[in-house]
Each structure stands twice: as C-alpha cells, then as structure tokens.
Design an enzyme around this catalytic site. Structure first.
Site, mmCIF file in Angstrom:
data_model
loop_
_atom_site.group_PDB
_atom_site.id
_atom_site.type_symbol
_atom_site.label_atom_id
_atom_site.label_comp_id
_atom_site.label_asym_id
_atom_site.label_seq_id
_atom_site.Cartn_x
_atom_site.Cartn_y
_atom_site.Cartn_z
ATOM 1 N N GLN A 160 37.357 28.290 37.161
ATOM 2 C CA GLN A 160 37.160 28.412 38.880
ATOM 3 C C GLN A 160 37.781 29.712 38.981
ATOM 4 O OE1 GLN A 160 36.730 25.445 41.401
ATOM 5 N NE2 GLN A 160 34.938 26.055 42.432
ATOM 6 N N SER A 161 37.182 30.987 39.878
ATOM 7 C CA SER A 161 38.135 31.928 40.677
ATOM 8 C C SER A 161 38.620 31.922 41.567
ATOM 9 C CB SER A 161 37.198 32.939 40.358
ATOM 10 O OG SER A 161 36.077 32.959 40.909
ATOM 11 N N VAL A 162 37.235 30.946 42.556
ATOM 12 C CA VAL A 162 37.741 30.780 43.815
ATOM 13 C C VAL A 162 36.723 29.839 44.324
ATOM 14 C CG1 VAL A 162 37.409 32.163 46.391
ATOM 15 C CG2 VAL A 162 37.812 33.479 44.178
ATOM 16 N N GLY A 217 41.868 30.149 39.632
ATOM 17 C CA GLY A 217 41.681 31.321 40.176
ATOM 18 C C GLY A 217 42.042 32.179 39.224
ATOM 19 N N PHE A 218 41.188 32.086 38.047
ATOM 20 C CA PHE A 218 40.996 33.190 37.328
ATOM 21 C C PHE A 218 39.638 33.838 36.965
ATOM 22 C CE2 PHE A 218 45.170 32.256 36.212
ATOM 23 C CZ PHE A 218 45.965 33.447 35.165
#
Length: 480
Positions: free
Chosen positions: A8-10, A40-41
């Site tokens: 999950q990026s955000v 966060g990627f």
C-alpha cells in the site's frame, strides 16, 4: 510453501489496508505462509524492500504458490510483470489474485491475468496523463502549477476571475534573493564566492545549511523572481523558447515561469526548444535590468573565452586569423595579465594550424597611437566619444538589435512581423543618436588613451575594418 505479498503506497479511506490484504489472502493460503509487505511504496517499479526479499525467496525455491489481494498490489507495469512472470514460471511458482478470482495454474487464469494487467497499466497511464494535463493547464493560466514553493516565496491562494488558483507571495527570504543578484552582478563576484559568503553569514539554503554553486545558480537563472518586461521577452525569444503569453503581458511587474523536460543527470532543463514560458500571476521583485545582467554573466560562465575576450580588450571582434579568417579569442586569467591570443579555427574546430604570438598589449598600444594620429588630423565634427550617455546608448541599441535578429530566425510568421517592427524602431533610435552625435562639435585635443573602455570599442570599430594576425605579425585594415 505458500507466500503472501501485500503493498500500500498511501493510507486511504477507500483503499484496503495491508493488514486487510493479508487477512484476506490467509483464507486461501496455508496457515504458515510467508508474508512480505511493503508500506509506502508505489507499484510502478520493483524497487521495494519486501518485494526484493520475496524475489530472493522464489529464487531460493522456498515459494510454490504466491497470493496477492489484487494484481496491481504486485505490479502495475506490463514490462515489469512480464519479467516477473517469466521468473515465476521458471521456478514453477503459481500466482493467485484472490479478489480477481484467477490463478495461473489454468489457461483461463493466465488469459485473465494478461487482460487485467493491461487495464491496470492503462488506468495508471491515464491518471498520469490527467495529472500532467492539469499541471500544464495551471501553468498556461499563470498559476503556480504545483510542488513546493521556490526559495523566497510562500504558497497562497488567490481569486482569478471565477477561479481560486495557487500563486506565490514573497516572504522573508526575498531580501536574501535580492542580495544574491546584487552580489553576483559585481564584476569580481563568482558563484563560489557568493555561496561561501551566504554560508558564512549563517543563511541556510533551501534544503541544507551550506550553499553550493548549483543551488545558487538555479535561483539566479530562475525567471520566477524577475519583474519581466519587454527586454525579458526578447531575452527568451532569442533563445528559442515557446512563449505562451503575448508580448504585452510582460508588464514589468509580474514574473515568469518556465517548464520543460529536465536533464536529471545535469540537473538543468534540456534544449530551449523543448521549454515553454508564461507570465505568472505573481509579482517579481528583481529589476529586469539587474536580472538580465546576471543572465549574461551566467551565460559567460559556459562560454568563458567569449566572455573573457569582451572583457580583456577593446579590440574584441576586430581580430581575425590571417590564415583561416576565424575570430581570434583572448585567453587571460584576469584583466591586466599577459593574455594569449588563440585562433578559434584551431582551438574550436582543429581546422587551422596558425600560432599567434603577437603581444596583445603592444598591439593595443600601436593601434591606439595610430588612431590618435588620425584623430589629431581629423576635422571638427563627428561622434564625440566623450559623450558617455550617447556612446553607451548606441552600444546598448546595437546589442538589442543583435538579439532581435537572432530571434527572427527562430520566430513564427506572426512574431516575425512584430520583431521586424521592433528592429526598425530600434534602428531609427540608433540613427537618431548617431545624427545627434555627429552634430556635436569634437572636443579639441581629444586623447584616445583617456577614453572609457566602451568608448574605445566604439571608436575603434569606426576606424578599423579588421586586424589580421599570423605568428608575430599584425596587419591592420582601416576603414579610412
């Protein structure tokens, strides 16, 4: 052994958390499944720490089946996934997307995988294109297109017609920026020297405490600070930029902004023909004359021989190689030192074998003596070189005309007519100044040696056609 990968990026309200992804995958995987998670990627590339660990486990043969919540959690790039799929097949690893109800152990699962992956990338590219279009639209409106505020500004919101848009407002660092321009404009100043002085004063840079040449140069080159007038318009037009705003928008109050493809390796924008310039909705605080003076000096840093030549001798532009006809340039460490004369055909193009050993100062003395002889013999009348304002104005007009002629070659049919009218007007001003100077009585006993540098250049250009240099000889070709 089974493995679970979650990413999950955000954190978003409408996005399933990493914990939720893992719990959902556990319903299908073995209880002792290996879990890899990247928080966060982005999924647009494979440079993710847990993802790298997962690939290592696959290559070591520790994974037989891989579970993900959704395909785009694993990869959002067709090129990346095609390589990853080859890796999975090579090691006999099955791939399962639990919410999209397919796995690669069946032909239909593999077909579904390819289809979903195509749409995943399409969505990403469409989103990126939409963001880019919005950025360019805001730029063309003159608003701040996005990103953090540049040094010396704060971000604000203003009302532009019926819209509320982003803009910039000068803050307490504006005085520091103004000092940078004034300090660097001094003849003896250098980027390194100004950067060192800023650091010594305890003034922190935009991202770190210590200033460097690159950071300082980026600020000095930026049009975000200039009160852009007509001369700034011509400055950019001669450099081949696409100017979005009309000439009349350069009102001497508002600043400009430029966008284009940046060369990350050199940390600067690419060729000017790939850049666009617009008048911004915020006001600048650096006078256009000072800003242009700084730009000329910065450009001289990348063209040192040309800058040195104009600074070290009033014979600049008149000296030519007798063998190839190319200009002779001057190489000096500092004004007053012994200077070396170089044929540009040899040094730049390797097309000439001329070696010039003429002493520049002796040449200047001899030519000054001959010009003085002609001045003493000339009748009253003609240009009065002691009229500092007239001489400087004529030289300034000639420089502006040269810039416009350069711009003419890069302009469209519409702007070409505008430029031609501007050149005609400047030529009329130049002719009027020449006529005014010719009507002035010559000063009795005029001494060439006592003239200012710019005045010597003006007078020398009136008397000399060119100076041909070869070895230790110099041939003067006079206009009179």
């Amino acid at each position: 052994m089974d493995a679970i990968y979650a990413r999950q990026s955000v954190d978003k309200k409408d996005s399933l958390s990493i914990e939720g992804q893992i719990d959902l995958c556990r319903k299908f995987a073995d209880g002792d499944a290996l879990v890899f998670q990247d928080r966060g990627f982005s999924g647009k590339n494979t440079k993710r720490p847990a993802f790298t660990e997962l690939i290592g486990a696959i290559e070591d043969g520790r994974v037989q089946k891989l579970f993900v919540y959704r395909l785009d959690r694993f990869s959002r790039s067709i090129a990346d996934f095609s390589r990853l799929w080859e890796l999975l097949e090579h090691h006999g690893v099955e791939f399962v997307s639990v919410t999209e109800h397919f796995d690669t152990s069946t032909p239909i699962g593999r077909a579904m995988l390819n289809i979903v992956l195509v749409f995943a990338q399409l969505e990403r590219e469409t989103t990126a294109e939409r963001v880019k279009d919005n950025y360019i639209h805001r730029f063309q409106l003159g608003a701040w297109p996005g990103g953090p505020a540049p040094y010396g500004f704060d971000l604000i919101r203003i009302t532009d017609g019926k819209r509320t848009v982003s803009s910039l407002s000068a803050n307490e660092h504006a005085e520091v920026v103004r000092w940078m321009f004034e300090a660097y404009a001094r003849p003896e100043a250098s980027l390194r020297g100004v950067a060192r002085e800023l650091t010594a004063r305890g003034i922190h840079g935009p991202k770190r405490e210590v200033w460097d040449n690159v950071t300082l140069s980026r600020i000095l080159r930026s049009p975000l600070y200039v009160r852009a007038d007509e001369e700034v318009y011509w400055h950019y037009l001669t450099r081949g930029l696409e100017i979005v705003s009309p000439p009349e928008a350069f009102d001497g109050a508002h600043a400009c902004n430029v966008i284009g493809r940046r060369d990350r390796s050199r940390n600067q924008y690419s060729a000017p023909d790939g850049q666009r310039l617009t008048v911004a909705n915020h006001e600048g605080f650096i006078d256009a004359g000072l800003w242009l003076k700084v730009q000329e000096k910065l450009e001289g840093n990348s063209q040192l021989p040309r800058a040195n030549a104009g600074k070290y001798s009033w014979l600049t532009g008149l000296m030519k190689c007798a063998r190839c006809g190319y200009a002779v340039k001057i190489n000096c460490i500092r004004p007053g030192d012994r200077c070396k004369l170089l044929c540009s055909g040899r040094s730049n193009l390797s097309s000439c074998d001329a070696v010039i050993s003429v002493d520049l100062r002796e040449l200047e003395d001899e030519i000054a003596r001959r010009i003085q002889t002609m001045l003493d013999a000339s009748p009253p009348g003609g240009i009065c070189p002691r009229d500092d304002r007239t001489s400087a104005a004529i030289l300034d007009l000639e420089a502006r005309i040269d810039r416009l002629i350069d711009a003419l070659a890069e302009s469209s049919a519409v702007s070409a007519g505008y430029i031609s009218k501007k050149i005609d007007r400047l030529n009329q001003e130049r002719e009027a100044l020449l006529e005014q100077a010719q009507n002035q009585p010559a000063l009795p006993g005029l001494q060439f040696g006592s003239l200012a540098f710019a005045e010597k250049k003006l007078v020398a250009a009136q008397f000399i056609d060119r100076i041909l240099l070869d070895g230790d000889t110099a041939e003067m070709l006079w206009k009179v």
